[in-house]
Design a protein around this motif. Structure first.
Motif, short mmCIF file in Angstrom:
data_model
loop_
_atom_site.label_atom_id
_atom_site.label_comp_id
_atom_site.label_asym_id
_atom_site.label_seq_id
_atom_site.Cartn_x
_atom_site.Cartn_y
_atom_site.Cartn_z
N LYS A 145 48.28 94.42 59.86
CA LYS A 145 48.63 95.25 58.71
C LYS A 145 47.45 95.27 57.73
N LYS A 167 48.44 94.85 66.06
CA LYS A 167 49.51 94.96 65.05
C LYS A 167 49.12 94.28 63.72
N ASP A 222 46.63 106.03 60.28
CA ASP A 222 47.92 105.68 59.69
C ASP A 222 48.36 106.78 58.72
#
Length: 129
Positions: A54, A52, A62
């Motif tokens: 970013k 997870k 994505d």
């Protein structure tokens, strides 16, 4: 043919192929494992999603997810459907709510997308054995 649900067990650097990684999938209700050799880019994409993390800009997987979301397309499942000459083949089962299509995919890309869509990964007995 009955499908077998798989989960990601782990990933490690491949000792046999330089720059490659071994993605280990495990049978959800069993003890068998399915090792798949994948490229560094796909391994990074899978690891980033598992952790997870970013990223400042979207990775290719994505971008695919954002594009699909924009057009109300979901990937409902991934199926590792074939093993031939040392290569695994997968398909994405996609739907826009009205039409469902199966889309050919490299297995590593399919798993990276399964993580992003939160969908299950399956295979068949003949692949597991």
């Amino acid at each position: 043919m009955e499908k077998i649900r798989l989960d990601i067990i782990g990933m490690s650097y491949s000792q046999s192929q330089s720059g490659a990684y071994a993605l280990i999938l495990g049978e959800r209700n069993g003890s068998r494992r399915l090792p798949i050799i994948i490229g560094g880019f796909e391994a990074q994409s899978i690891a980033i999603e598992l952790e997870k993390i970013k990223t400042p800009r979207p990775l290719t997987h994505d971008l695919f997810k954002a594009f699909a979301d924009a057009y109300h397309i979901v990937v409902s499942e991934v199926v590792i459907c074939k093993f031939s000459e040392g290569v695994f083949y997968a398909m994405l089962v996609c739907s826009n709510g009205e039409v469902t299509k199966e889309v050919d995919s490299r297995t590593s890309d399919a798993i990276a997308l399964a993580l992003r869509f939160g969908c299950p990964v399956y295979t068949y007995e003949n692949i597991m054995s």
